[in-house]
Design a protein around this motif. Structure first.
Motif, PDB file in Angstrom:
ATOM      1  N   GLU A 310       0.053   1.731  28.113  1.00  0.00           N
ATOM      2  CA  GLU A 310       0.722   2.352  29.256  1.00  0.00           C
ATOM      3  C   GLU A 310      -0.236   2.594  30.417  1.00  0.00           C
ATOM      4  N   SER A 311      -1.382   3.211  30.129  1.00  0.00           N
ATOM      5  CA  SER A 311      -2.305   3.563  31.211  1.00  0.00           C
ATOM      6  C   SER A 311      -3.027   2.344  31.786  1.00  0.00           C
ATOM      7  N   LEU A 312      -3.056   1.263  31.029  1.00  0.00           N
ATOM      8  CA  LEU A 312      -3.610   0.012  31.539  1.00  0.00           C
ATOM      9  C   LEU A 312      -2.608  -0.723  32.420  1.00  0.00           C
ATOM     10  N   GLY A 313      -1.366  -0.302  32.383  1.00  0.00           N
ATOM     11  CA  GLY A 313      -0.336  -0.964  33.178  1.00  0.00           C
ATOM     12  C   GLY A 313       0.152  -2.267  32.577  1.00  0.00           C
ATOM     13  N   ILE A 314      -0.009  -2.433  31.257  1.00  0.00           N
ATOM     14  CA  ILE A 314       0.411  -3.684  30.616  1.00  0.00           C
ATOM     15  C   ILE A 314       1.524  -3.462  29.605  1.00  0.00           C
ATOM     16  N   SER A 315       2.031  -2.269  29.483  1.00  0.00           N
ATOM     17  CA  SER A 315       3.069  -1.995  28.495  1.00  0.00           C
ATOM     18  C   SER A 315       4.350  -2.726  28.861  1.00  0.00           C
ATOM     19  N   GLY A 316       5.148  -3.020  27.852  1.00  0.00           N
ATOM     20  CA  GLY A 316       6.416  -3.691  28.079  1.00  0.00           C
ATOM     21  C   GLY A 316       6.886  -4.384  26.827  1.00  0.00           C
ATOM     22  N   LYS A 317       8.083  -4.950  26.865  1.00  0.00           N
ATOM     23  CA  LYS A 317       8.641  -5.618  25.701  1.00  0.00           C
ATOM     24  C   LYS A 317       9.648  -6.672  26.149  1.00  0.00           C
ATOM     25  N   ASP A 318       9.977  -7.567  25.222  1.00  0.00           N
ATOM     26  CA  ASP A 318      11.097  -8.468  25.449  1.00  0.00           C
ATOM     27  C   ASP A 318      12.069  -8.332  24.277  1.00  0.00           C
ATOM     28  N   SER A 319      13.277  -8.816  24.468  1.00  0.00           N
ATOM     29  CA  SER A 319      14.303  -8.654  23.450  1.00  0.00           C
ATOM     30  C   SER A 319      14.040  -9.512  22.221  1.00  0.00           C
ATOM     31  N   MET A 320      13.181 -10.527  22.363  1.00  0.00           N
ATOM     32  CA  MET A 320      12.924 -11.451  21.268  1.00  0.00           C
ATOM     33  C   MET A 320      11.901 -10.910  20.270  1.00  0.00           C
ATOM     34  N   SER A 321      10.829 -10.287  20.784  1.00  0.00           N
ATOM     35  CA  SER A 321       9.733  -9.935  19.881  1.00  0.00           C
ATOM     36  C   SER A 321       9.243  -8.493  19.995  1.00  0.00           C
ATOM     37  N   GLY A 322       9.835  -7.693  20.864  1.00  0.00           N
ATOM     38  CA  GLY A 322       9.491  -6.277  20.901  1.00  0.00           C
ATOM     39  C   GLY A 322       8.359  -5.923  21.842  1.00  0.00           C
ATOM     40  N   GLU A 323       7.677  -4.800  21.532  1.00  0.00           N
ATOM     41  CA  GLU A 323       6.705  -4.212  22.454  1.00  0.00           C
ATOM     42  C   GLU A 323       5.307  -4.799  22.330  1.00  0.00           C
ATOM     43  N   LEU A 324       4.591  -4.790  23.434  1.00  0.00           N
ATOM     44  CA  LEU A 324       3.158  -5.063  23.429  1.00  0.00           C
ATOM     45  C   LEU A 324       2.455  -3.920  22.700  1.00  0.00           C
ATOM     46  N   THR A 325       1.458  -4.276  21.872  1.00  0.00           N
ATOM     47  CA  THR A 325       0.654  -3.247  21.211  1.00  0.00           C
ATOM     48  C   THR A 325      -0.819  -3.462  21.532  1.00  0.00           C
ATOM     49  N   LEU A 326      -1.583  -2.379  21.489  1.00  0.00           N
ATOM     50  CA  LEU A 326      -3.013  -2.404  21.801  1.00  0.00           C
ATOM     51  C   LEU A 326      -3.768  -1.651  20.730  1.00  0.00           C
ATOM     52  N   ASN A 327      -4.828  -2.270  20.213  1.00  0.00           N
ATOM     53  CA  ASN A 327      -5.707  -1.623  19.251  1.00  0.00           C
ATOM     54  C   ASN A 327      -7.146  -1.691  19.723  1.00  0.00           C
ATOM     55  N   ALA A 328      -7.806  -0.534  19.836  1.00  0.00           N
ATOM     56  CA  ALA A 328      -9.242  -0.495  20.113  1.00  0.00           C
ATOM     57  C   ALA A 328      -9.954  -0.724  18.785  1.00  0.00           C
ATOM     58  N   GLY A 329     -10.490  -1.934  18.592  1.00  0.00           N
ATOM     59  CA  GLY A 329     -10.979  -2.331  17.271  1.00  0.00           C
ATOM     60  C   GLY A 329     -12.411  -1.958  16.973  1.00  0.00           C
ATOM     61  N   THR A 330     -13.336  -2.249  17.899  1.00  0.00           N
ATOM     62  CA  THR A 330     -14.751  -1.945  17.665  1.00  0.00           C
ATOM     63  C   THR A 330     -15.391  -1.409  18.940  1.00  0.00           C
TER      64      THR A 330
END
Length: 461
Positions: A310-330
């Protein structure tokens, strides 16, 4: 459903359990290359062990230069099964040794039981039953055992370049009933120089997370020059998730250890990120290095504890595959550079270049790199392959769920005309990339039964 073949698979239950347990005992995490093992000693051992098992079961099997294992039955038009033997690091929080292959309470425990050794060996034993049942097939079933799925897919790049591509394929590395769409996957490395100069607290060590596609289960920082006021602030810190804080003070140093819980990078909301907590804590301290301070502040502001960008301004979804997710991995401080790696799963109809542009804008002044990008996958739910998988699943289980889309990335992207088919059943808990990964023996046997019927359907079509 062919009842006789089904009974033959069920009779192999004890052999299947023993083989999976034995496979899990090999720690096949990517490591320094060795002779004949481009992904390290453990991965090499796992591949050699699996090829030997297939040969012992009477199959034509070979090790292709340490990149993949190939098991064939029959000839002609080919149905492929693609999976992998490498696993992610074990992480923290296990109740049993993670590479024990322990069998208890009707389950097999250990890293790889769900992802993906268990399902691939289940497919191998399904093929064993089919081999006994169909003596002279006019088509071919090919099992392809990859070795670098968790950290680069170099094994599949090798396979596609050097080996025959199946006419249609499945991978037992996701969910039932069948996957028709997979989100795009991309890792971004965001970094800043670290000098540790100036007045204030010095960050001598900062290390968090095991892999980009895992929620970070632990984070460690060692600070020098912590004054009394700052130490009180650290002691009073309360993470905004369920991570736990432990402090150790010796002479002029303070060690901070934050423990969370891991989860698959495609479902970051199922874990408790130690990176989110350590960044939240450190960003508010009086650090001597302005570059580190500014970078941590930016991470806190633009990512923080969020899962959807959300705060990156990249959140969103489509009806086919759902929401964008973000993981801070390392998050690593190494050789004068502090680097964060984030793992993003974006919807099928999103544009990766626009996502990157937004991230570069949000982290202006810092270095942004793109790597390990896999484009989205989409196969029509009305395709012959999806319909065949769905019909077989219904015949064996009695259930008729709709095809689904996922955020995970599977080998179905590696070759044309491929989908993910299993191996997690609807309603079951996903343990991949988590502590205490384990699989129900009955579920694993059911996977083998389903795959046996799938193979028979293809061979008789």
């Amino acid at each position: 459903m062919d009842r006789k073949l089904d009974e033959m698979v069920i009779a192999l239950k004890d052999e299947l359990v023993s083989a999976v347990s034995d496979s899990v005992r090999v720690k096949s995490v990517q490591d320094t290359p060795v002779d004949g093992g481009p992904f390290g000693k453990g991965v090499k051992e796992s591949l050699e062990k699996t090829v030997k098992l297939a040969k012992d079961l009477g199959f034509e099997a070979r090790n292709a230069d340490g990149y993949v294992g190939i098991v064939d039955y029959g000839s002609g038009e080919t149905f492929g099964v693609l999976g992998h033997l490498d696993v992610v690091p074990e992480g923290e929080g296990w109740e049993v040794p993670p590479y024990s292959g322990l069998v208890k309470d009707g389950e097999i425990w250990g890293r790889g039981t769900q992802d993906d050794k268990g399902p691939m060996i289940a497919a191998l034993y399904a093929l064993k039953a089919v081999k006994e049942y169909v003596k002279k097939p006019s088509k071919r079933i090919r099992l392809i055992f990859g070795t670098n799925e968790e950290s680069g897919w170099e094994c599949m790049k090798y396979y596609v370049k050097h080996e025959e591509i199946p006419d249609m394929s499945v991978t037992p590395d996701a969910d039932f009933p069948v996957i028709f769409a997979e989100k795009g996957i991309v890792n971004y490395g965001i970094s800043a120089p670290a000098h540790n100069g100036g007045e204030g607290i010095s960050v001598e060590v900062l290390s968090a997370g095991e892999a980009p596609n895992m929620v970070a289960s632990s984070a460690r920082a060692v600070l020098r020059g912590v004054d009394a006021e700052s130490y009180e602030k650290i002691e009073a810190f309360s993470p905004k998730n369920d991570t736990k804080l432990k402090l150790t003070r010796s002479e002029d140093k303070v060690e901070i250890l934050i423990t969370g819980s891991s989860a698959h990078g495609s479902t970051p909301y199922k874990g408790q990120s130690a990176i989110a907590a350590i960044v939240d804590l450190l960003a508010d301290l009086r650090l001597g290095d302005s570059e580190i301070k500014n970078f941590l502040t930016a991470i806190k502001s633009k990512i923080g504890y969020e899962f959807y960008g959300e705060s990156l301004g990249i959140s969103g979804k489509d009806s086919m595959s759902g929401e964008l997710t973000l993981n801070a991995g390392t998050l690593r401080l190494q050789a004068g550079v502090l680097k964060l790696v984030i793992n993003i799963r974006y919807p099928v109809f999103f544009n990766e270049s626009m996502i990157r542009s937004q991230i570069e804008e949000a982290f202006k002044g810092f270095r942004v790199e793109t790597f390990h990008h896999q484009k989205p996958l989409y196969i029509s739910p009305d395709s012959e392959l999806v319909k065949m998988c769905r019909e077989v699943y219904k015949e064996v289980t009695g259930h008729d769920e709709e095809p689904i889309a996922i955020g995970g990335g599977t080998y179905a992207r590696a070759v044309p005309n491929a989908v993910a088919f299993g191996a997690l059943f609807p309603g079951n808990v996903e343990m991949a990339h988590q502590p205490n990964e384990r699989v129900s023996i009955e579920d694993l046997l059911l996977v083998s039964r389903i795959y046996a019927q799938l193979f028979l359907r293809f061979l008789q079509s």
